[in-house]
Design an enzyme around this catalytic site. Structure first.
Site, PDB file in Angstrom:
ATOM      1  N   ASP A   1       0.850  -1.172   0.000  1.00 10.72           N
ATOM      2  CA  ASP A   1       0.000   0.000   0.000  1.00 10.72           C
ATOM      3  C   ASP A   1       0.896   1.235   0.000  1.00 10.72           C
ATOM      4  O   ASP A   1       1.610   1.477   0.959  1.00 10.72           O
ATOM      5  CB  ASP A   1      -0.843  -0.064   1.283  1.00 10.72           C
ATOM      6  CG  ASP A   1      -1.995   0.908   1.269  1.00 10.72           C
ATOM      7  OD1 ASP A   1      -1.961   1.840   0.445  1.00 10.72           O
ATOM      8  OD2 ASP A   1      -2.908   0.736   2.081  1.00 10.72           O
TER       9      ASP A   1
ATOM     10  N   ASP B   1       1.235   5.371  -0.335  1.00 10.32           N
ATOM     11  CA  ASP B   1       0.414   6.563  -0.161  1.00 10.32           C
ATOM     12  C   ASP B   1       1.325   7.789  -0.189  1.00 10.32           C
ATOM     13  O   ASP B   1       2.313   7.853   0.542  1.00 10.32           O
ATOM     14  CB  ASP B   1      -0.306   6.468   1.187  1.00 10.32           C
ATOM     15  CG  ASP B   1      -1.335   7.569   1.367  1.00 10.32           C
ATOM     16  OD1 ASP B   1      -2.439   7.252   1.836  1.00 10.32           O
ATOM     17  OD2 ASP B   1      -1.035   8.736   1.042  1.00 10.32           O
TER      18      ASP B   1
ATOM     19  N   ASP C   1       3.928   1.721   3.353  1.00 14.56           N
ATOM     20  CA  ASP C   1       3.176   1.527   4.580  1.00 14.56           C
ATOM     21  C   ASP C   1       3.463   0.142   5.130  1.00 14.56           C
ATOM     22  O   ASP C   1       3.074  -0.863   4.586  1.00 14.56           O
ATOM     23  CB  ASP C   1       1.679   1.692   4.331  1.00 14.56           C
ATOM     24  CG  ASP C   1       0.943   1.748   5.640  1.00 14.56           C
ATOM     25  OD1 ASP C   1       1.029   0.760   6.383  1.00 14.56           O
ATOM     26  OD2 ASP C   1       0.306   2.763   5.926  1.00 14.56           O
TER      27      ASP C   1
END
Ligand code: SF4
Ligand SMILES: [Zn+2]
Lengths: 367, 301
Positions: A92, A94, A274
């Site tokens: 993930d 971001d 992450d």
């Protein structure tokens, strides 16, 4: 009123568009989010594609996500009773985690072009340098999805790693992030010469050698002045390192120095991914090609990452004018068009931009 | 000789078949050898290797593995199952180190693990690599999904596979265990050190950090903590002023406990004066269980 409007728009989208579904859909746990909360309910199960599609058209949640894990009983609870079978590997990414300096100018709700570009490069690096080159995954088993907001989800559907437990997954994350690199094992003294990583070494060893060569070549200010002085010294250092000879320039306490220098490599790649998410074997991840309730953008499957522009290629709505009252928003882009900044304005916007702002709770439908 | 392979690696399916075909004669010799095998595994943490070529002795050795498994099962203790599996795996790995590549390959095929020109598949590696800094994936040469290892490093990974394999196959169903073996349990129990009362330590004031409490809890339940976890725990407790003896005692409940080694390691930690790693590092070890909003577990109050 805004909620109803958005729900209706989302509903039209789900009616018109085929949705994607993950492999073995009936073994996945699903979760839904509301106007207020990204995940409000979970532990749902769909037996097939039609059931899932019907649910989206009929109930139209603002967020929908599914488990990276496969369970025998996806709808059982508590978690232990689901009986975990295996899980995909999902990273993930971001833009928020990049902590870029531009963040101060636009807040994290409105990722700018720079943010989106940098996080895209991160995703490319993850796939090309780590997942394919080092870890040997096939590109056929990797999919990249836009998250629907300001990042990417990189999925690895490789049977060989599906059974790995959380510990083993954490090892993979540490590898990718550069956590736990042991400098003592990278360098060693041989007859008082300091030997170390070579450019053609596999894994981190080779990365470290190449990284330092790049630093030397570009005359990076993180290097001691001595190494930046002239081309002759630079070249000597570069050829030395290429062959694993780290002794080429006499610097007192040099091993310490190199270590400090490299300390940055790990961290720089470090916080960017992450970490908590990927190791979690019961995590929920956004359904591909579903809508993100905070942006109205599509969590689009990315086919050609190099040319992908989320604000252009992941939009779901058109240009029909909608009149909105905007509380405030920094300058932002949708498609090729820039909007704002706004501060207590009432104006007509193309539907796609209006929905973007309404989802972010920065605008209301004007009376 | 085929039987030597089976005696060295009695957990292989080939050995299993051999035992199944045999009508095991539970004679005095076999029972005694098995008893000794279990006691030495549980008491000393290791099973002495033996080198014989005599067919009868080899046969006894192979069968004693089967009987030992019954005995360990009857002790009804997760701790003993785990400690026994570790000792068996260590025994096998000491044989592997001096064995032929051919036999090594034969053993690894048992776990579907390939070993080719000094490297193995990263997915297999991750499933079995010991949790220690030098075995962290990041510290290995990795290219195109293959991890490069020395032969001995590879065997260390296989040792872990053997341990997991044995541990997951125990305990066996009590009903299937012959009465002669059941009769031995009391003797085995008598030979083992009295179960040390579970040691608890308490901070003089305040509380230990949640990650540390979890480790102490796991230790009490005889979980086999990875090396990095034990090290972190020792560093933490030393900083908290706990003396070496008490720390060593704590580790007594670890299935692979060895007093001499543990004492040496704890003393070493003290002598070197290691800094307590920050929470971010503890997190990367996968040991953080809370988000305490502090920088270092030592700051926890
Ligand atoms: S935040 Fe720090 S002190 Fe708290 S559990 Fe995690 S590692 Fe331990
Ligand atoms: Zn930005």
């Amino acid at each position: 009123m805004e909620q109803n409007y958005i729900r209706q728009k989302f509903q039209e989208y789900y009616q018109k568009n085929p949705i994607e579904w993950p492999p073995e859909v009936s073994r996945r746990e699903f979760g839904f989010g509301s106007w207020e909360k990204k995940i409000e309910s979970r532990h749902s199960r769909f037996s097939d594609y039609t059931e899932l599609k019907n649910y989206l058209v009929r109930n139209t949640p603002f967020f929908i996500s599914y488990s990276t894990a496969y369970y025998e009983f996806p709808d059982a609870r508590p978690m232990e009773r689901k009986n975990w079978l295996k899980a995909d590997l999902v990273f993930d990414l971001d833009a928020d985690q990049l902590k870029l300096s531009c963040l101060a100018t636009h807040t994290k709700d409105f990722p700018c072009d720079n943010c989106l570009e940098k996080i895209k490069l991160e995703a490319i690096k993850l796939v090309e340098e780590f997942l394919v080159t080092d870890l040997g995954f096939s590109k056929d088993d990797i999919t990249i999805n836009f998250s629907g907001n300001r990042g990417y989800h990189v999925h690895v559907f490789d049977k060989k790693i599906q059974k790995l437990n959380a510990d083993a997954r954490r090892e993979l994350i540490d590898y990718v992030c550069g956590t736990g690199l042991n400098f003592d094992s990278l360098f060693y003294l041989n007859e008082n010469r300091l030997l170390g990583p070579k450019t053609n070494d596999g894994g981190w060893s080779g990365k470290v050698a190449n990284h330092v060569i790049n630093l030397v070549r570009s005359g990076s200010p993180t290097l001691p002045a001595k190494l930046r002085k002239n081309e002759e010294i630079k070249n000597k250092v570069i050829t030395g390192i290429a062959n694993g000879n780290w002794d080429v320039v006499a610097i007192p306490k040099k091993q310490e120095l190199w270590k400090n220098l490299l300390g940055g490599v790990g961290v720089a790649l470090g916080d960017k991914i992450d970490q908590n998410v990927t190791g979690d074997v019961s995590k929920l991840i956004r359904l591909a090609n579903s809508l993100h309730g905070e942006t109205g953008l599509i969590a689009k499957i990315v086919k050609d990452i190099n040319n992908f522009d989320p604000l252009k290629h992941a939009t779901a709505f058109g240009n029909q004018e909608v009149k909105v009252e905007i509380s405030n928003a920094p300058k932002f882009r949708i498609g090729d068009q820039y909007y704002g900044p706004y501060n207590n304005n009432t104006t007509s916007l193309p539907e796609v931009a209006a929905i973007y702002l309404i989802c972010k709770k920065r605008a209301k439908l004007a009376k | 000789m085929a039987n030597q392979f089976l005696a060295h690696y009695p957990f292989t399916s080939e050995a299993k078949n051999f035992v199944a075909e045999q009508k095991i004669d539970l004679n005095y010799d076999l029972l005694e050898i098995s008893k000794a095998r279990v006691i030495s595994a549980l008491k000393d943490g290791q099973i002495p290797s033996m080198d014989t070529q005599v067919e009868e002795a080899l046969k006894l050795e192979i069968c004693s593995y089967a009987v030992s498994r019954m005995l360990v099962s009857l002790l009804k203790s997760k701790f003993y199952v785990s400690r026994y599996s570790i000792a068996e795996a260590k025994r096998a790995s000491s044989y592997l180190k001096v064995d032929s590549d051919e036999n090594l390959a034969k053993v690894t095929r048992e776990f579907n693990i390939g070993w080719n020109k000094g490297s193995m598949q990263v997915s297999d590696y991750l499933a079995y690599a010991p949790r220690a800094l030098e075995y962290k994936l990041i510290n290995k040469h990795l290219s195109n999904g293959l991890v490069s290892l020395t032969r001995n490093e590879f065997i260390r990974v296989i040792e872990e596979a053997i341990r997991k394999h044995i541990e997951s196959s125990l305990p066996i169903n009590e009903q299937a265990i012959p009465s002669q073996v059941q009769a031995l349990v009391a003797e085995v129990k008598k030979a083992l050190p009295q179960e040390t009362a579970k040691i608890t330590i308490q901070p003089q004031k305040g509380e230990y950090a949640p990650c540390i409490k979890k480790l102490l809890e796991d230790l009490k339940n005889s979980e086999n903590l990875p090396h990095i976890a034990r090290w972190s725990l020792a560093v933490y407790l030393i900083h908290k002023g706990v003396d070496v003896d008490s720390i060593v005692n704590l580790f007594k409940t670890a299935p692979d406990f060895n007093e001499k080694v543990t004492r040496y390691q704890v003393e070493y930690v003290k002598k070197r004066g290691y800094k307590m790693p920050n929470c971010s590092v503890i997190m990367s070890y996968g040991l953080c269980v809370a988000r305490c909003r502090i920088k270092n577990p030592l700051e926890f109050k």
